[in-house]
Design an enzyme around this catalytic site. Structure first.
Site: not given
Ligand code: SIN
Length: 324
Positions: A45, A72-73, A132, A178, A207-208
């Site tokens: 993660k 949110g990491l 992120c 990333k 990433n998303s």
């Molecule tokens: C998250 O933890 O919110 C996702 C992390 C990411 O999209 O890089």
């Protein structure tokens, strides 16, 4: 058949987890290290300097075609992932590289974590997460080209210094990024310029797609709680954007590309590789299917390759045909 290379790292298969899914806790990382599963890398993660609990619940929701997340990491802090690298790698019989995903909240935090990582011989590389979308009040670095250039330049310096010491012990170190999805060709080109002037060796695309909004129509309610319901979109619907990013960065940089976005079947992985990916990461589908997804996707990919008479993924990697 599925062997590949990202940067200087040799991988047994071309598939592994996207950072974020089942890679926060010790037990989850041990599962990724299990030699019985077909994933070839243990990717953590994205970690921050201090542990974080992340955003409010509910923060994940999915349908057949998409997922939305705003975690949110949440993570146990970089020290946890560094200190346990040895034990987790040992569980993989030292066959799977251990890559630390990093998403420090400040530039200084990132430099501190990168320094620790490159000085730990059990960590085989980093995936510096510049993308992120879910930390409230923190813009995505990958969309700010000035900061992006600065962080990559300084990270390169730290890694080059650390690499010299590692070379004496015979172990390399992967410097990966990333990236967020890019949509405009001028932005692709700005990112490529920065990357081509650096020592970055691998790019995870993508990433998303940040700040989408999914609605539970039954309840007339946003699907997730944080940021008024805005979150990162993943899953099948993002595949065309992911493929375009893989393809563009493959053609315009010298980096190994790791395709991520919309992969749930062997044919999705095939398309990513055809666009130039050396490996693929699974996020939303890993969330749904857990570790069995790696073998299922590889089995399907193997059948596609056999039917086309391809013996290795290099036989078709990047060989997407264009109209003249
Ligand atoms: C998250 O933890 O919110 C996702 C992390 C990411 O999209 O890089």
């Amino acid at each position: 058949m599925f062997k590949t290379k990202i940067g200087n790292l040799d991988l047994e298969t071309c598939i592994y987890n996207a950072s974020g899914v089942y890679c926060v806790e010790f037990g989850e990382l041990l599962k990724l290290a299990d030699p019985g599963f077909s994933n070839s890398v243990i990717l953590t993660k994205s970690c921050t300097l201090e542990p974080r609990i992340g955003n409010n619940l509910p923060r994940y929701y999915d349908t057949k075609l998409l997922s939305i997340n705003s975690s949110g990491l949440p993570n146990l802090g970089y020290q946890f992932y560094c200190d346990n690298a040895h034990i987790i790698k040992e569980h993989s019989e030292f066959k799977k590289p251990y890559i630390l995903s990093i998403s420090g909240l400040t530039l200084e935090d990132n430099y501190k974590i990168i320094t620790e990582a490159v000085n730990n011989n059990f960590i085989d590389g980093i995936e510096l997460n510049l993308s992120c979308p879910n930390v409230i009040g923190k813009p995505q670095v990958g969309y700010d080209f000035t900061i992006m250039e600065e962080i990559i330049r300084k990270a390169s310096e730290i890694i080059e210094t650390g690499r010299d010491a590692r070379l004496e012990s015979g172990s390399g170190f992967l410097f990966g990024l990333k990236l967020p999805p890019y949509f405009d060709i001028s932005h692709f080109d700005m990112a490529c310029d920065i990357i081509n002037n650096s020592n970055v060796q691998s790019l995870t695309c993508i990433n998303s797609i940040g700040n989408g909004l999914v609605i539970d129509t039954e309840k007339e309610l946003v699907a997730i709680a944080p940021k008024n319901g805005y979150g990162g979109i993943g899953g099948t619907v993002i595949k065309p954007t992911a493929l375009a990013n893989v393809h563009y960065f493959y053609r315009n940089t010298k980096c190994s590309i790791i395709g991520c976005g919309g992969i749930s079947r062997g044919m999705d992985a095939f398309e990513h590789i055809l666009c130039g990916a050396s490996a693929v990461q699974i996020g939303t589908h890993f969330h749904k299917k857990r570790n069995v997804c790696f073998k299922e996707i590889l089995t399907e990919l193997g059948s596609i390759m056999k039917s086309k008479n391809y013996k290795t993924i290099d036989d078709f990697r990047g060989k997407l045909v264009h109209y003249k």
